[in-house]
Design a protein around this motif. Structure first.
Motif, PDB file in Angstrom:
ATOM      1  N   ALA A  73      42.274   5.686 -20.937  1.00  0.00           N
ATOM      2  CA  ALA A  73      41.291   4.999 -21.767  1.00  0.00           C
ATOM      3  C   ALA A  73      41.092   3.591 -21.221  1.00  0.00           C
ATOM      4  CB  ALA A  73      41.768   4.956 -23.214  1.00  0.00           C
ATOM      5  N   ARG A  74      39.847   3.210 -20.992  1.00  0.00           N
ATOM      6  CA  ARG A  74      39.512   1.914 -20.417  1.00  0.00           C
ATOM      7  C   ARG A  74      38.489   1.201 -21.287  1.00  0.00           C
ATOM      8  NH1 ARG A  74      43.464   1.278 -17.159  1.00  0.00           N
ATOM      9  NH2 ARG A  74      43.576   2.693 -15.416  1.00  0.00           N
ATOM     10  N   ARG A  75      38.573  -0.136 -21.301  1.00  0.00           N
ATOM     11  CA  ARG A  75      37.560  -0.945 -21.974  1.00  0.00           C
ATOM     12  C   ARG A  75      36.446  -1.259 -20.989  1.00  0.00           C
ATOM     13  NH1 ARG A  75      42.321  -3.445 -23.403  1.00  0.00           N
ATOM     14  NH2 ARG A  75      42.922  -3.109 -25.561  1.00  0.00           N
ATOM     15  N   ILE A  76      35.210  -1.277 -21.470  1.00  0.00           N
ATOM     16  CA  ILE A  76      34.076  -1.673 -20.634  1.00  0.00           C
ATOM     17  C   ILE A  76      34.097  -3.185 -20.471  1.00  0.00           C
ATOM     18  CG2 ILE A  76      31.552  -1.732 -20.496  1.00  0.00           C
ATOM     19  CD1 ILE A  76      31.637   0.948 -22.141  1.00  0.00           C
ATOM     20  N   ASP A  77      34.293  -3.902 -21.588  1.00  0.00           N
ATOM     21  CA  ASP A  77      34.398  -5.364 -21.571  1.00  0.00           C
ATOM     22  C   ASP A  77      35.706  -5.733 -22.263  1.00  0.00           C
ATOM     23  OD1 ASP A  77      34.096  -8.082 -21.559  1.00  0.00           O
ATOM     24  OD2 ASP A  77      32.285  -8.118 -22.782  1.00  0.00           O
ATOM     25  N   GLU A  78      36.607  -6.400 -21.551  1.00  0.00           N
ATOM     26  CA  GLU A  78      37.932  -6.725 -22.082  1.00  0.00           C
ATOM     27  C   GLU A  78      37.890  -7.596 -23.336  1.00  0.00           C
ATOM     28  OE1 GLU A  78      41.067  -5.745 -21.132  1.00  0.00           O
ATOM     29  OE2 GLU A  78      40.120  -4.369 -19.730  1.00  0.00           O
ATOM     30  N   THR A  79      36.833  -8.376 -23.509  1.00  0.00           N
ATOM     31  CA  THR A  79      36.776  -9.314 -24.630  1.00  0.00           C
ATOM     32  C   THR A  79      36.244  -8.693 -25.916  1.00  0.00           C
ATOM     33  OG1 THR A  79      34.566 -10.037 -23.970  1.00  0.00           O
ATOM     34  CG2 THR A  79      36.440 -11.269 -23.082  1.00  0.00           C
ATOM     35  N   LYS A  80      35.684  -7.492 -25.867  1.00  0.00           N
ATOM     36  CA  LYS A  80      35.044  -6.895 -27.037  1.00  0.00           C
ATOM     37  C   LYS A  80      35.942  -5.979 -27.856  1.00  0.00           C
ATOM     38  CE  LYS A  80      30.349  -7.311 -25.418  1.00  0.00           C
ATOM     39  NZ  LYS A  80      29.108  -6.628 -25.083  1.00  0.00           N
ATOM     40  N   GLY A  81      37.212  -5.861 -27.512  1.00  0.00           N
ATOM     41  CA  GLY A  81      38.159  -5.132 -28.343  1.00  0.00           C
ATOM     42  C   GLY A  81      38.170  -3.630 -28.132  1.00  0.00           C
ATOM     43  N   ASN A  82      38.717  -2.916 -29.153  1.00  0.00           N
ATOM     44  CA  ASN A  82      38.953  -1.484 -29.048  1.00  0.00           C
ATOM     45  C   ASN A  82      37.916  -0.631 -29.773  1.00  0.00           C
ATOM     46  OD1 ASN A  82      41.274  -2.008 -27.595  1.00  0.00           O
ATOM     47  ND2 ASN A  82      42.577  -1.997 -29.389  1.00  0.00           N
ATOM     48  N   HIS A  83      36.718  -1.128 -29.990  1.00  0.00           N
ATOM     49  CA  HIS A  83      35.682  -0.334 -30.644  1.00  0.00           C
ATOM     50  C   HIS A  83      35.298   0.828 -29.729  1.00  0.00           C
ATOM     51  CE1 HIS A  83      31.840   0.703 -32.567  1.00  0.00           C
ATOM     52  NE2 HIS A  83      32.416   0.195 -33.655  1.00  0.00           N
ATOM     53  N   TYR A  84      35.012   2.000 -30.332  1.00  0.00           N
ATOM     54  CA  TYR A  84      34.736   3.181 -29.515  1.00  0.00           C
ATOM     55  C   TYR A  84      33.536   3.005 -28.581  1.00  0.00           C
ATOM     56  CZ  TYR A  84      30.778   4.623 -32.431  1.00  0.00           C
ATOM     57  OH  TYR A  84      29.579   4.687 -33.080  1.00  0.00           O
ATOM     58  N   SER A  85      32.581   2.161 -28.936  1.00  0.00           N
ATOM     59  CA  SER A  85      31.426   1.930 -28.062  1.00  0.00           C
ATOM     60  C   SER A  85      31.808   1.117 -26.821  1.00  0.00           C
ATOM     61  CB  SER A  85      30.316   1.215 -28.823  1.00  0.00           C
ATOM     62  OG  SER A  85      30.765  -0.053 -29.250  1.00  0.00           O
ATOM     63  N   ASN A  86      32.983   0.472 -26.844  1.00  0.00           N
ATOM     64  CA  ASN A  86      33.457  -0.326 -25.719  1.00  0.00           C
ATOM     65  C   ASN A  86      34.493   0.426 -24.878  1.00  0.00           C
ATOM     66  OD1 ASN A  86      33.634  -2.722 -24.169  1.00  0.00           O
ATOM     67  ND2 ASN A  86      35.469  -3.325 -25.266  1.00  0.00           N
ATOM     68  N   LEU A  87      34.749   1.697 -25.203  1.00  0.00           N
ATOM     69  CA  LEU A  87      35.772   2.477 -24.507  1.00  0.00           C
ATOM     70  C   LEU A  87      35.158   3.636 -23.732  1.00  0.00           C
ATOM     71  CD1 LEU A  87      38.464   2.737 -27.326  1.00  0.00           C
ATOM     72  CD2 LEU A  87      38.311   1.054 -25.509  1.00  0.00           C
ATOM     73  N   HIS A  88      35.843   4.039 -22.679  1.00  0.00           N
ATOM     74  CA  HIS A  88      35.457   5.224 -21.914  1.00  0.00           C
ATOM     75  C   HIS A  88      36.690   5.752 -21.178  1.00  0.00           C
ATOM     76  CE1 HIS A  88      35.409   2.221 -18.714  1.00  0.00           C
ATOM     77  NE2 HIS A  88      35.458   3.210 -17.852  1.00  0.00           N
ATOM     78  N   TRP A  89      36.594   6.983 -20.683  1.00  0.00           N
ATOM     79  CA  TRP A  89      37.672   7.536 -19.865  1.00  0.00           C
ATOM     80  C   TRP A  89      37.402   7.143 -18.420  1.00  0.00           C
ATOM     81  CZ3 TRP A  89      41.787   8.874 -22.245  1.00  0.00           C
ATOM     82  CH2 TRP A  89      41.740   9.448 -23.503  1.00  0.00           C
ATOM     83  N   GLY A  90      38.345   6.448 -17.804  1.00  0.00           N
ATOM     84  CA  GLY A  90      38.200   6.018 -16.411  1.00  0.00           C
ATOM     85  C   GLY A  90      39.418   6.430 -15.605  1.00  0.00           C
ATOM     86  N   LYS A  91      39.243   6.480 -14.307  1.00  0.00           N
ATOM     87  CA  LYS A  91      40.350   6.854 -13.422  1.00  0.00           C
ATOM     88  C   LYS A  91      41.460   5.818 -13.498  1.00  0.00           C
ATOM     89  CE  LYS A  91      38.784  10.363 -10.750  1.00  0.00           C
ATOM     90  NZ  LYS A  91      39.434  11.386  -9.998  1.00  0.00           N
ATOM     91  N   LYS A  92      42.698   6.267 -13.391  1.00  0.00           N
ATOM     92  CA  LYS A  92      43.836   5.353 -13.375  1.00  0.00           C
ATOM     93  C   LYS A  92      43.828   4.587 -12.062  1.00  0.00           C
ATOM     94  CE  LYS A  92      46.842   8.131 -16.293  1.00  0.00           C
ATOM     95  NZ  LYS A  92      48.083   8.901 -16.366  1.00  0.00           N
ATOM     96  N   GLY A  93      44.290   3.348 -12.113  1.00  0.00           N
ATOM     97  CA  GLY A  93      44.347   2.542 -10.900  1.00  0.00           C
ATOM     98  C   GLY A  93      43.636   1.229 -11.079  1.00  0.00           C
TER      99      GLY A  93
END
Length: 153
Positions: A73-93
């Motif tokens: 689970a990754r954030r799109i923007d680190e400053t916008k928190g854990n809202h589902y609209s700011n999250l996506h599944w991204g590759k580890k690394g």
């Protein structure tokens, strides 16, 4: 605030931003934990004696289970928190936030560039010329050591 049921764990409901998590209609305690290898603290919930990150629970509840074991689970923007609209599944690394400290490569040296630097060095310092051309001093001196023949005295 809207809740969704977790796709795997029965009786687990997660709010859209992860601020409220209920397991069998009882509020779970969300704890902040600082891992040694991370910059920012991580929010964790213990479910059946197993620690699970809030970001993972929110992403699973709102976007489904991760596509493979290579995803996190990754954030799109680190400053916008854990809202589902700011999250996506991204590759580890490598992530965007960890790549901020990476130094971009400077310009390359060539015989033409070296000759122009040497001509200008009679009037200006080499350091100022290299700074203007975005060439590191190390690259310049390594190039000179490898490719320029010394004058015989």
């Amino acid at each position: 605030m809207e809740f969704r049921h977790h796709p795997i764990i029965e009786g687990l409901k997660i709010s859209e931003d992860g601020t409220s998590i209920k397991f069998n209609n009882e509020d779970c305690t969300i704890k902040s934990y600082q891992y040694k290898h991370t910059r920012n603290p991580t929010l964790i919930v213990h479910i059946n004696r197993k620690p699970i990150t809030v970001i993972k629970l929110v992403c699973e509840a709102w976007h489904g289970v991760s596509p493979s074991g290579e995803h996190a689970a990754r954030r799109i923007d680190e400053t916008k928190g854990n809202h589902y609209s700011n999250l996506h599944w991204g590759k580890k690394g490598m992530t965007v936030s960890s790549a901020k400290g990476v130094v971009k490569p400077t310009a390359k040296m060539s015989p033409d560039v070296y000759q122009s630097i040497m001509k200008r060095s009679t009037k200006e310092s080499i350091r100022s010329i290299l700074k203007e051309l975005n060439i590191s001093e190390n690259r310049f001196y390594q190039y000179r050591k490898k490719h320029v023949k010394k004058e015989v005295r």
